[in-house]
Design an enzyme around this catalytic site. Structure first.
Site, PDB file in Angstrom:
ATOM      1  N   ASP A 172       9.175   2.992   2.087  1.00 41.60           N
ATOM      2  CA  ASP A 172       8.051   3.754   2.442  1.00 41.60           C
ATOM      3  C   ASP A 172       7.657   3.665   3.860  1.00 41.60           C
ATOM      4  O   ASP A 172       7.085   2.621   4.332  1.00 41.60           O
ATOM      5  CB  ASP A 172       6.610   3.225   1.718  1.00 41.60           C
ATOM      6  CG  ASP A 172       5.473   4.224   1.779  1.00 41.60           C
ATOM      7  OD1 ASP A 172       5.223   4.856   2.737  1.00 41.60           O
ATOM      8  OD2 ASP A 172       4.769   3.897   1.113  1.00 41.60           O
TER       9      ASP A 172
ATOM     10  N   PHE B  23       0.817  -1.036   0.013  1.00 44.49           N
ATOM     11  CA  PHE B  23      -0.021   0.146  -0.132  1.00 44.49           C
ATOM     12  C   PHE B  23       0.997   1.051   0.055  1.00 44.49           C
ATOM     13  O   PHE B  23       1.590   1.574   0.956  1.00 44.49           O
ATOM     14  CB  PHE B  23      -0.799  -0.015   1.371  1.00 44.49           C
ATOM     15  CG  PHE B  23      -1.777   1.230   1.207  1.00 44.49           C
ATOM     16  CD1 PHE B  23      -3.063   1.136   0.449  1.00 44.49           C
ATOM     17  CD2 PHE B  23      -1.557   2.492   1.864  1.00 44.49           C
ATOM     18  CE1 PHE B  23      -3.774   2.285   0.002  1.00 44.49           C
ATOM     19  CE2 PHE B  23      -2.366   3.584   1.700  1.00 44.49           C
ATOM     20  CZ  PHE B  23      -3.489   3.630   0.976  1.00 44.49           C
TER      21      PHE B  23
ATOM     22  N   LYS C  99       2.331  11.039   7.382  1.00 41.02           N
ATOM     23  CA  LYS C  99       1.535  10.865   8.277  1.00 41.02           C
ATOM     24  C   LYS C  99       2.007  11.810   9.731  1.00 41.02           C
ATOM     25  O   LYS C  99       1.695  12.896   9.644  1.00 41.02           O
ATOM     26  CB  LYS C  99       1.414   9.432   8.787  1.00 41.02           C
ATOM     27  CG  LYS C  99       0.503   8.677   7.582  1.00 41.02           C
ATOM     28  CD  LYS C  99      -0.078   7.436   7.805  1.00 41.02           C
ATOM     29  CE  LYS C  99      -1.301   7.217   6.647  1.00 41.02           C
ATOM     30  NZ  LYS C  99      -1.077   6.055   6.043  1.00 41.02           N
TER      31      LYS C  99
HETATM   32  C1  LIG Z   1      -1.074   6.200   4.447  1.00 42.84           C
HETATM   33  C2  LIG Z   1      -0.183   5.663   3.596  1.00 42.84           C
HETATM   34  C3  LIG Z   1       0.324   6.184   2.318  1.00 42.84           C
HETATM   35  C4  LIG Z   1      -0.474   7.291   1.725  1.00 42.84           C
HETATM   36  O1  LIG Z   1      -0.706   8.559   2.304  1.00 42.84           O
HETATM   37  P1  LIG Z   1      -1.756   9.527   2.180  1.00 42.84           P
HETATM   38  O2  LIG Z   1      -1.302  10.632   3.108  1.00 42.84           O
HETATM   39  O3  LIG Z   1      -3.030   8.902   2.514  1.00 42.84           O
HETATM   40  O4  LIG Z   1      -1.830   9.774   0.754  1.00 42.84           O
HETATM   41  C5  LIG Z   1       1.441   5.673   1.644  1.00 42.84           C
HETATM   42  N1  LIG Z   1       2.402   4.712   1.920  1.00 42.84           N
HETATM   43  C6  LIG Z   1       1.830   3.842   3.179  1.00 42.84           C
HETATM   44  C7  LIG Z   1       2.551   2.783   3.944  1.00 42.84           C
HETATM   45  C8  LIG Z   1       0.877   4.441   4.205  1.00 42.84           C
HETATM   46  O5  LIG Z   1       0.577   3.925   5.391  1.00 42.84           O
END
Ligand SMILES: *Cc1c(COP(=O)(O)O)cnc(C)c1O
Length: 396
Positions: free
Chosen positions: A225, A140, A254
């Site tokens: 990520d 994700f 985040k």
């Molecule tokens: C939440 C998340 C995203 C996307 O972030 P947004 O601020 O919602 O665009 C990307 N990668 C990971 C691992 C995430 O948990």
């Protein structure tokens, strides 16, 4: 207005791209939130780890208010007095040479993809438009059209094509698959150190380290990520530290916004960041004065309030105690720090609804997993409070 009325409005006037629990929140502080009926809950989702420092942390609120009282937006057409300090502090805290700030996580992932491709053409010598990026099954990385192009989840993809080419998918937690998938055109391997949305999938010890070696052998960028796993969530400042596998590109978001404001960033070396020249990438709001002031304080709070240590300690305790419940509904408990997944034998949603009734907000992920990820300011007493209620629900 009561709960029903608020939900009816959302139902009538918003797109139905979420299925929230039937709770309407109106205030929050620390680990607690309150709904419009006056009922209190312990927030064990933390906005998918965007609230590591808790709701409305006083220091971060103050940083935001002070900044709002001075200057809010300049665009990057001009410098402002928070920008350079933010860049210095975030690179210092993470050990990277340079940073490129954006707003949402998905934008930061897109930025990393662009950086890797351009690095591939300019530094690695890949033929124009042939760059490949390897990603994992169950990944994700966000919701843009390019990012969902390489999702393995049909729910995220179906109906949104045509898809962006240039991505190759391999199984997660399988270094051999990475070795096999790499070609002369591979520029990067994009990976989550723990797969959050896929159900808190924790790879074997040494997985990232092996990927690090393979990427080194083939001159491929390792891009982590850490939007969800970063900033103390997993009991280290960044989850790559468990394997001592420093990535070439670190993607954060985040909790960088301190639970107040969208702030994301890509961190890397000068060699990678030189992909960007004036005009070839940007964002009107990226690196704005409020974002920089908030992110500076969010990082300071994370370090000074020892959230890394607390996440590690409380996470270990919570996992151990959950294990002792010996619930017949539970198939597996996994996680690192305070990113914990409890996999059940059946649907998790009814359990989350019952937890809600008892004053705990938690969200199911991938159908059968309950995610427990409270703010990292949580105390042992609050963990015990949560455990009593979780026990009631899981043992019923
Ligand atoms: C939440 C998340 C995203 C996307 O972030 P947004 O601020 O919602 O665009 C990307 N990668 C990971 C691992 C995430 O948990």
């Amino acid at each position: 207005m009561n709960t029903r009325q608020h939900i009816d409005l959302a139902q009538a006037y918003s797109a139905h791209n979420y299925l929230p629990l039937p709770v309407v929140l109106e205030s929050g502080e620390g680990v607690w939130v309150r709904d419009v009926e006056g009922k209190e809950y312990l927030d064990m989702l933390s906005s998918y780890s965007a609230l590591n420092q808790g709701h409305r942390h006083p220091r971060i609120i103050k940083a935001l208010n002070d900044q709002v009282g001075r200057l809010c937006l300049t665009s990057r057409a001009f410098h402002h007095d928070q920008f350079g300090l933010f860049c210095q502090e975030i690179t210092g805290a993470t050990g990277f040479e340079q940073v490129l700030p954006m707003n949402t996580g998905a934008e930061a992932v897109e930025t990393a993809i662009k950086a890797a491709r351009k690095w591939g053409y300019e530094k690695k010598g890949v033929e124009p438009d042939r760059a490949e990026i390897i990603v994992c099954l169950g990944n994700f990385h966000g919701r843009t059209t390019t990012i969902i192009s390489f999702s393995s989840d049909e729910l995220y993809r179906a109906g949104f094509g045509p898809y962006t080419p240039g991505f190759k998918m391999i199984p997660y937690n399988n270094p051999d698959a990475l070795e096999v998938a790499i070609t002369g055109n591979t520029v990067a391997f994009l990976v989550e150190p723990v797969q959050g949305e896929a159900g808190i999938n924790v790879p074997d010890a040494g997985y990232l380290a092996e990927c690090r070696h393979i990427c080194d052998d083939h001159n491929v960028l390792l891009m982590a990520d850490e939007i969800q796993t970063g900033l103390a969530r997993t009991g280290k400042l960044f989850c790559w530290e468990y394997d001592d596998a420093r990535p070439d590109v670190l993607i954060v978001g985040k909790a960088l916004g301190g639970g107040l404001f969208p702030v994301s960033a890509v961190l890397s070396s000068k060699a990678v960041m030189s992909a960007f020249v004036p005009g070839n990438h940007g964002s009107t709001f990226g690196g704005n004065p409020i974002a920089c002031a908030v992110a500076r304080e969010a990082v300071k709070v994370t370090l000074e309030e020892k959230l890394v240590e607390n996440s590690y300690e409380q996470g270990r305790y919570l996992r151990e105690e959950l294990g002792k419940l010996a619930s017949p509904h539970v198939k597996e408990i996994r996680g690192r720090g305070l990113l914990i997944g409890v996999e059940l034998h059946g649907p998790a949603r009814p359990f989350c609804e019952r937890l809600g009734e008892l004053g705990i907000l938690a969200k199911e992920t991938h159908g059968t997993v309950i995610r427990f990820a409270p703010p990292l300011v949580i105390t042992r007493e609050q963990v015990d409070w949560a455990l009593e209620r979780i026990a009631q629900v899981l043992k019923a």
